[in-house]
Design an enzyme around this catalytic site. Structure first.
Site, PDB file in Angstrom:
ATOM      1  N   CYS A   1       3.143  -6.719   9.500  1.00 25.98           N
ATOM      2  CA  CYS A   1       2.893  -5.647   8.531  1.00 25.98           C
ATOM      3  C   CYS A   1       4.262  -5.176   8.087  1.00 25.98           C
ATOM      4  O   CYS A   1       5.139  -4.905   8.926  1.00 25.98           O
ATOM      5  CB  CYS A   1       2.125  -4.503   9.176  1.00 25.98           C
ATOM      6  SG  CYS A   1       2.090  -3.003   8.168  1.00 25.98           S
TER       7      CYS A   1
ATOM      8  N   GLU B   1       4.554   6.247   7.437  1.00 29.53           N
ATOM      9  CA  GLU B   1       4.317   7.001   6.198  1.00 29.53           C
ATOM     10  C   GLU B   1       4.638   8.490   6.368  1.00 29.53           C
ATOM     11  O   GLU B   1       4.968   9.167   5.416  1.00 29.53           O
ATOM     12  CB  GLU B   1       2.871   6.824   5.725  1.00 29.53           C
ATOM     13  CG  GLU B   1       2.579   5.442   5.131  1.00 29.53           C
ATOM     14  CD  GLU B   1       3.256   5.203   3.775  1.00 29.53           C
ATOM     15  OE1 GLU B   1       3.463   6.168   3.017  1.00 29.53           O
ATOM     16  OE2 GLU B   1       3.583   4.023   3.494  1.00 29.53           O
TER      17      GLU B   1
ATOM     18  N   SER C   1       0.830  -1.210   0.000  1.00 26.17           N
ATOM     19  CA  SER C   1       0.000   0.000   0.000  1.00 26.17           C
ATOM     20  C   SER C   1       0.869   1.266   0.000  1.00 26.17           C
ATOM     21  O   SER C   1       0.387   2.337  -0.328  1.00 26.17           O
ATOM     22  CB  SER C   1      -0.893   0.012   1.243  1.00 26.17           C
ATOM     23  OG  SER C   1      -0.086  -0.003   2.401  1.00 26.17           O
TER      24      SER C   1
HETATM   25  N1  DGL Z   1       2.335  -2.703   4.677  1.00 31.28           N
HETATM   26  C1  DGL Z   1       1.054  -3.238   4.781  1.00 31.28           C
HETATM   27  C2  DGL Z   1       0.979  -4.521   5.501  1.00 31.28           C
HETATM   28  O1  DGL Z   1       1.969  -5.231   5.462  1.00 31.28           O
HETATM   29  C3  DGL Z   1      -0.156  -2.404   4.739  1.00 31.28           C
HETATM   30  C4  DGL Z   1      -0.343  -1.365   5.737  1.00 31.28           C
HETATM   31  C5  DGL Z   1      -1.586  -0.565   5.488  1.00 31.28           C
HETATM   32  O2  DGL Z   1      -1.743  -0.039   4.397  1.00 31.28           O
HETATM   33  O3  DGL Z   1      -2.404  -0.485   6.408  1.00 31.28           O
HETATM   34  O4  DGL Z   1       0.009  -4.896   6.091  1.00 31.28           O
END
Ligand code: DGL
Length: 278
Positions: A188, A154, A13
């Site tokens: 994540c 971010e 994302s």
């Molecule tokens: N980097 C992502 C993950 O591994 C997504 C984080 C997000 O957009 O909430 O879950």
């Protein structure tokens, strides 16, 4: 063109998938990589499964226009929610982060207590719990949703001394005090960007704690597949092209910090226009 020469596709994302890119550059230095961060629609981790699947299909369609030979879903949320759908919908080898991170965690735990820090959608999907149970049913798993981590990362709050990030890490890890894991999966891919704070806080609270970086270990799973199938690129210096779906400047700035190299080749793609053209 020989399949070996084609690029690898990686998506997330936003910035999180760079944790996989950093490792891919290290272990597969000849490979070209096409990276897509769907920054215009971030975060994914608080959305419904239906929306995550829709976004993930769009991301795949974009990467496939770049003739990628394999795709690494460097996103725990998509890997937990959409891997099956993507594998049955797209004719390209696809890899997620859940299986490799779970296997690594099980191999590391001595107390048989693994915590998973991930987005709320990943925690609800229970994908890590299922994968770990499939490897070793005697391991206990405790999942904690950490929705504040992605906005912190971010927005560039990734410094080791960042007061706000330290406070929020402390808040989430306090929820694990009774469970006291010896292994924590960063489920994540954004979270390894604040790994040093998480690791330090965990060691203070629970004693020696191993941290599994899901983006990093998934890069190794992809390498293994490419090597075993004779699909790896074996010469020339690899090049990474970055695409995002919102303004590229901030992405390039934090990416440069995290990767330790200048990232100035970030292009914005207009998702609406792209989807309309399809
Ligand atoms: N980097 C992502 C993950 O591994 C997504 C984080 C997000 O957009 O909430 O879950």
């Amino acid at each position: 063109m020989n399949v070996n020469e084609l690029p690898i596709g990686v998506f997330d994302s936003g910035l999180g998938g760079l944790t996989a890119v950093r490792e891919l550059k290290e272990i597969l230095p000849h490979e070209n990589i096409v990276y897509f961060g769907d920054t215009g629609r971030l975060p994914y981790g608080t959305r419904s499964a239906e929306t995550i699947i829709k976004y993930a299909c769009d991301d795949m369609n974009f990467l496939l226009t770049n003739s990628v030979k394999a795709v690494l879903i460097a996103c725990g949320t998509v890997s937990s929610t959409a891997l099956g759908v993507l594998k049955s919908s797209f004719d390209v080898p696809i890899f997620g982060v859940v299986e490799p991170a779970s296997a690594e965690a099980v191999s590391l735990t001595k107390k048989k207590k693994i915590a998973v820090l991930a987005t709320p959608s990943t925690i609800s999907a229970k994908a890590f719990d299922k994968a770990i149970a499939g490897i070793d049913g005697s391991v206990s798993v405790c999942g904690i949703g950490c929705p504040m981590f992605v906005p912190l990362v971010e927005n560039g709050y990734i410094g080791e001394d960042c007061f706000v990030t330290k406070e929020i890490v402390n808040e989430y890890l306090s929820k694990l005090e009774n469970f006291a894991p010896d292994v924590i999966i960063l489920g994540c891919t954004h979270y390894p960007l604040i790994k040093s704070i998480i690791s330090k806080t965990a060691c203070e609270k629970f004693g020696k704690t191993e941290i599994v970086d899901s983006g990093k270990v998934s890069a190794h799973a992809l390498k293994k597949y490419l090597d075993q199938n004779g699909m790896a690129k074996t010469d020339g210096e690899g090049f990474t092209r970055y695409y995002v779906s919102d303004e590229p400047h901030n992405f390039g700035k934090t990416a440069s910090l995290f990767l330790g190299e200048q990232v100035d080749n970030v292009s914005k793609i207009d998702m609406e226009e792209y989807l309309y053209k399809k």
